[in-house]
Design a protein around this motif. Structure first.
Motif, PDB file in Angstrom:
ATOM      1  N   ALA A  47      61.264  45.786  39.656  1.00 41.48           N
ATOM      2  CA  ALA A  47      59.977  46.303  39.179  1.00 41.48           C
ATOM      3  C   ALA A  47      59.993  47.812  39.227  1.00 41.48           C
ATOM      4  O   ALA A  47      60.708  48.415  40.023  1.00 41.48           O
ATOM      5  CB  ALA A  47      58.841  45.770  40.056  1.00 41.48           C
ATOM      6  N   GLY A  48      59.186  48.407  38.390  1.00 43.52           N
ATOM      7  CA  GLY A  48      59.018  49.847  38.428  1.00 43.52           C
ATOM      8  C   GLY A  48      58.358  50.269  39.731  1.00 43.52           C
ATOM      9  O   GLY A  48      57.779  49.448  40.450  1.00 43.52           O
ATOM     10  N   ASN A  49      58.458  51.545  40.042  1.00 46.00           N
ATOM     11  CA  ASN A  49      57.879  52.052  41.291  1.00 46.00           C
ATOM     12  C   ASN A  49      56.367  52.204  41.239  1.00 46.00           C
ATOM     13  O   ASN A  49      55.726  52.271  42.278  1.00 46.00           O
ATOM     14  CB  ASN A  49      58.507  53.409  41.648  1.00 46.00           C
ATOM     15  CG  ASN A  49      59.970  53.275  41.996  1.00 46.00           C
ATOM     16  OD1 ASN A  49      60.394  52.265  42.544  1.00 46.00           O
ATOM     17  ND2 ASN A  49      60.749  54.282  41.657  1.00 46.00           N
ATOM     18  N   THR A  50      55.836  52.294  40.033  1.00 45.18           N
ATOM     19  CA  THR A  50      54.392  52.471  39.890  1.00 45.18           C
ATOM     20  C   THR A  50      53.848  51.435  38.913  1.00 45.18           C
ATOM     21  O   THR A  50      54.559  50.984  38.000  1.00 45.18           O
ATOM     22  CB  THR A  50      54.048  53.884  39.373  1.00 45.18           C
ATOM     23  OG1 THR A  50      54.709  54.092  38.125  1.00 45.18           O
ATOM     24  CG2 THR A  50      54.468  54.960  40.361  1.00 45.18           C
ATOM     25  N   PRO A  51      52.599  51.056  39.089  1.00 51.44           N
ATOM     26  CA  PRO A  51      52.018  50.076  38.162  1.00 51.44           C
ATOM     27  C   PRO A  51      51.871  50.666  36.763  1.00 51.44           C
ATOM     28  O   PRO A  51      51.686  51.868  36.598  1.00 51.44           O
ATOM     29  CB  PRO A  51      50.649  49.759  38.772  1.00 51.44           C
ATOM     30  CG  PRO A  51      50.368  50.823  39.766  1.00 51.44           C
ATOM     31  CD  PRO A  51      51.663  51.465  40.137  1.00 51.44           C
ATOM     32  N   ILE A  52      51.962  49.789  35.771  1.00 51.69           N
ATOM     33  CA  ILE A  52      51.740  50.207  34.383  1.00 51.69           C
ATOM     34  C   ILE A  52      50.264  50.074  34.017  1.00 51.69           C
ATOM     35  O   ILE A  52      49.856  50.498  32.940  1.00 51.69           O
ATOM     36  CB  ILE A  52      52.614  49.415  33.396  1.00 51.69           C
ATOM     37  CG1 ILE A  52      52.297  47.916  33.454  1.00 51.69           C
ATOM     38  CG2 ILE A  52      54.083  49.700  33.657  1.00 51.69           C
ATOM     39  CD1 ILE A  52      52.930  47.112  32.337  1.00 51.69           C
ATOM     40  N   GLY A  53      49.493  49.503  34.917  1.00 47.79           N
ATOM     41  CA  GLY A  53      48.061  49.362  34.684  1.00 47.79           C
ATOM     42  C   GLY A  53      47.333  49.059  35.978  1.00 47.79           C
ATOM     43  O   GLY A  53      47.901  48.467  36.902  1.00 47.79           O
ATOM     44  N   VAL A  54      46.106  49.508  36.063  1.00 48.18           N
ATOM     45  CA  VAL A  54      45.221  49.199  37.189  1.00 48.18           C
ATOM     46  C   VAL A  54      43.937  48.657  36.584  1.00 48.18           C
ATOM     47  O   VAL A  54      43.338  49.302  35.715  1.00 48.18           O
ATOM     48  CB  VAL A  54      44.929  50.449  38.051  1.00 48.18           C
ATOM     49  CG1 VAL A  54      43.954  50.111  39.172  1.00 48.18           C
ATOM     50  CG2 VAL A  54      46.221  51.040  38.610  1.00 48.18           C
ATOM     51  N   HIS A  55      43.559  47.456  37.001  1.00 51.35           N
ATOM     52  CA  HIS A  55      42.395  46.795  36.416  1.00 51.35           C
ATOM     53  C   HIS A  55      41.465  46.292  37.508  1.00 51.35           C
ATOM     54  O   HIS A  55      41.921  45.797  38.535  1.00 51.35           O
ATOM     55  CB  HIS A  55      42.830  45.604  35.557  1.00 51.35           C
ATOM     56  CG  HIS A  55      43.739  45.983  34.437  1.00 51.35           C
ATOM     57  ND1 HIS A  55      43.280  46.508  33.261  1.00 51.35           N
ATOM     58  CD2 HIS A  55      45.084  45.922  34.317  1.00 51.35           C
ATOM     59  CE1 HIS A  55      44.297  46.749  32.461  1.00 51.35           C
ATOM     60  NE2 HIS A  55      45.408  46.409  33.084  1.00 51.35           N
ATOM     61  N   GLU A  56      40.193  46.407  37.248  1.00 51.47           N
ATOM     62  CA  GLU A  56      39.191  45.807  38.121  1.00 51.47           C
ATOM     63  C   GLU A  56      38.796  44.482  37.487  1.00 51.47           C
ATOM     64  O   GLU A  56      38.345  44.432  36.344  1.00 51.47           O
ATOM     65  CB  GLU A  56      37.978  46.721  38.257  1.00 51.47           C
ATOM     66  CG  GLU A  56      36.978  46.214  39.255  1.00 51.47           C
ATOM     67  CD  GLU A  56      35.884  47.219  39.554  1.00 51.47           C
ATOM     68  OE1 GLU A  56      35.240  47.059  40.590  1.00 51.47           O
ATOM     69  OE2 GLU A  56      35.678  48.153  38.755  1.00 51.47           O
ATOM     70  N   ILE A  57      39.020  43.409  38.222  1.00 54.72           N
ATOM     71  CA  ILE A  57      38.743  42.066  37.725  1.00 54.72           C
ATOM     72  C   ILE A  57      37.631  41.466  38.573  1.00 54.72           C
ATOM     73  O   ILE A  57      37.749  41.404  39.798  1.00 54.72           O
ATOM     74  CB  ILE A  57      40.010  41.189  37.785  1.00 54.72           C
ATOM     75  CG1 ILE A  57      41.104  41.793  36.904  1.00 54.72           C
ATOM     76  CG2 ILE A  57      39.693  39.757  37.374  1.00 54.72           C
ATOM     77  CD1 ILE A  57      42.445  41.089  36.982  1.00 54.72           C
ATOM     78  N   THR A  58      36.569  41.049  37.914  1.00 52.13           N
ATOM     79  CA  THR A  58      35.453  40.448  38.639  1.00 52.13           C
ATOM     80  C   THR A  58      35.052  39.136  37.992  1.00 52.13           C
ATOM     81  O   THR A  58      35.304  38.892  36.810  1.00 52.13           O
ATOM     82  CB  THR A  58      34.219  41.376  38.673  1.00 52.13           C
ATOM     83  OG1 THR A  58      33.795  41.618  37.343  1.00 52.13           O
ATOM     84  CG2 THR A  58      34.530  42.683  39.375  1.00 52.13           C
ATOM     85  N   ASN A  59      34.434  38.313  38.793  1.00 51.23           N
ATOM     86  CA  ASN A  59      33.798  37.100  38.301  1.00 51.23           C
ATOM     87  C   ASN A  59      32.334  37.221  38.687  1.00 51.23           C
ATOM     88  O   ASN A  59      31.996  37.106  39.872  1.00 51.23           O
ATOM     89  CB  ASN A  59      34.420  35.858  38.927  1.00 51.23           C
ATOM     90  CG  ASN A  59      33.816  34.577  38.379  1.00 51.23           C
ATOM     91  OD1 ASN A  59      32.641  34.528  38.035  1.00 51.23           O
ATOM     92  ND2 ASN A  59      34.626  33.542  38.304  1.00 51.23           N
ATOM     93  N   PRO A  60      31.446  37.469  37.726  1.00 51.93           N
ATOM     94  CA  PRO A  60      30.046  37.715  38.049  1.00 51.93           C
ATOM     95  C   PRO A  60      29.321  36.500  38.627  1.00 51.93           C
ATOM     96  O   PRO A  60      28.251  36.645  39.210  1.00 51.93           O
ATOM     97  CB  PRO A  60      29.435  38.130  36.707  1.00 51.93           C
ATOM     98  CG  PRO A  60      30.342  37.552  35.676  1.00 51.93           C
ATOM     99  CD  PRO A  60      31.716  37.530  36.290  1.00 51.93           C
ATOM    100  N   ASN A  61      29.925  35.329  38.515  1.00 48.25           N
ATOM    101  CA  ASN A  61      29.275  34.105  38.992  1.00 48.25           C
ATOM    102  C   ASN A  61      29.745  33.658  40.363  1.00 48.25           C
ATOM    103  O   ASN A  61      29.363  32.597  40.828  1.00 48.25           O
ATOM    104  CB  ASN A  61      29.516  32.972  37.980  1.00 48.25           C
ATOM    105  CG  ASN A  61      28.999  33.329  36.612  1.00 48.25           C
ATOM    106  OD1 ASN A  61      27.907  33.871  36.481  1.00 48.25           O
ATOM    107  ND2 ASN A  61      29.790  33.054  35.596  1.00 48.25           N
ATOM    108  N   ARG A  62      30.604  34.458  41.000  1.00 55.22           N
ATOM    109  CA  ARG A  62      31.153  34.010  42.282  1.00 55.22           C
ATOM    110  C   ARG A  62      31.367  35.196  43.202  1.00 55.22           C
ATOM    111  O   ARG A  62      31.818  36.254  42.760  1.00 55.22           O
ATOM    112  CB  ARG A  62      32.480  33.287  42.016  1.00 55.22           C
ATOM    113  CG  ARG A  62      33.057  32.673  43.253  1.00 55.22           C
ATOM    114  CD  ARG A  62      34.310  31.858  42.998  1.00 55.22           C
ATOM    115  NE  ARG A  62      35.386  32.680  42.493  1.00 55.22           N
ATOM    116  CZ  ARG A  62      36.014  32.453  41.355  1.00 55.22           C
ATOM    117  NH1 ARG A  62      35.685  31.455  40.598  1.00 55.22           N
ATOM    118  NH2 ARG A  62      36.993  33.243  40.973  1.00 55.22           N
ATOM    119  N   ASP A  63      31.047  35.032  44.472  1.00 55.65           N
ATOM    120  CA  ASP A  63      31.330  36.056  45.471  1.00 55.65           C
ATOM    121  C   ASP A  63      32.707  35.839  46.088  1.00 55.65           C
ATOM    122  O   ASP A  63      33.495  36.778  46.201  1.00 55.65           O
ATOM    123  CB  ASP A  63      30.262  36.068  46.567  1.00 55.65           C
ATOM    124  CG  ASP A  63      28.941  36.622  46.069  1.00 55.65           C
ATOM    125  OD1 ASP A  63      28.939  37.349  45.055  1.00 55.65           O
ATOM    126  OD2 ASP A  63      27.907  36.312  46.682  1.00 55.65           O
TER     127      ASP A  63
END
Length: 184
Positions: free
Chosen positions: A100-116
Motif C-alpha cells: 500500500a502507499g504510505n498515504t491515503p488516496i482519499g479521506v471520507h466521512e461516512i455516516t448512517n443517519p439512522n443509527r448511532d
C-alpha cells in the motif's frame, strides 16, 4: 448528566477499563459498540485493483450493513498504525498480503443517519496491490454467498453497500498505478 452521579459514572468507567485490559488488542464487542455510539471510528479501506482495472470486493452480510459488496477494511485499534491495520485486514479478510502507499488516496466521512452504533466513520482509503495470492477458499459463489468471500469486479456493483457508494468513482476508474506510484 442524565441524573447519573459523577461517582457512579467513575465507577462504571473503572469497571469498563478493568474489563478491557489493554485496548491495543481490540475491545470486547459490547465496549466497542458503546464506543462507536459515542465517537467516530477511524478505519482503513483497501482499494485493491489489478492490472486490468478490476477492483477486489468482499461480500458482507451482517446486522449493520449487509447484504452487499464492500471494499475490504477495518477499524484502527488503539495505538495501531494504519499500515499494521492494512496488513491485518488483508490477512483476515483475504488470506493475502498487500502493498500500500504510505498515504491515503482519499479521506471520507461516512455516516448512517439512522443509527448511532457503528454509525460514524472517518475512512482512510488506500490504493493497494496484492503481493501474495488470494485464499481461493474464500472465492465468492453466487449459489452459496458467505460473509467475507471475495470477487473481482469490473465496475461498482449495484448492491455495493450504501455507505460505500462514495467509492464508486474510485472503483469505476481504472487505476493502473502500483501502490508505490500512488504516493507520487
Amino acid at each position: 448528566m442524565n441524573g447519573v452521579s459523577p461517582e457512579a459514572l467513575q465507577a462504571a468507567v473503572a469497571t469498563i477499563r478493568d474489563a478491557v485490559g489493554s485496548a491495543t488488542r481490540g475491545l470486547p464487542e459490547e465496549v466497542f459498540l458503546l464506543a462507536s455510539s459515542l465517537t467516530p471510528m477511524i478505519n482503513v479501506d483497501l482499494l485493491i485493483q489489478d492490472d486490468d482495472g478490476r477492483t477486489l470486493l468482499t461480500w458482507r452480510h451482517d446486522r449493520f450493513y449487509g447484504p452487499g459488496w464492500h471494499i475490504p477494511g477495518g477499524i484502527i485499534r488503539f495505538k495501531e498504525s494504519a499500515a499494521s491495520r492494512i496488513a491485518a485486514v488483508a490477512a483476515g479478510e483475504l488470506g493475502a498480503s498487500v502493498s500500500a502507499g504510505n498515504t491515503p488516496i482519499g479521506v471520507h466521512e461516512i455516516t448512517n443517519p439512522n443509527r448511532d452504533i457503528r454509525g460514524h466513520f472517518i475512512s482512510l482509503l488506500y490504493a493497494c496491490r496484492l503481493s501474495s495470492p488470494l485464499d481461493e477458499g474464500r472465492r465468492f459463489s453466487a449459489e452459496a454467498p458467505r460473509n467475507g468471500d471475495w470477487a473481482w469486479h469490473d465496475r461498482a456493483p449495484d448492491n455495493l453497500i450504501a455507505q460505500q457508494r462514495i467509492y464508486i468513482p474510485d472503483i469505476d476508474r481504472c487505476r493502473h498505478s502500483t501502490a508505490g506510484e500512488a504516493d507520487q
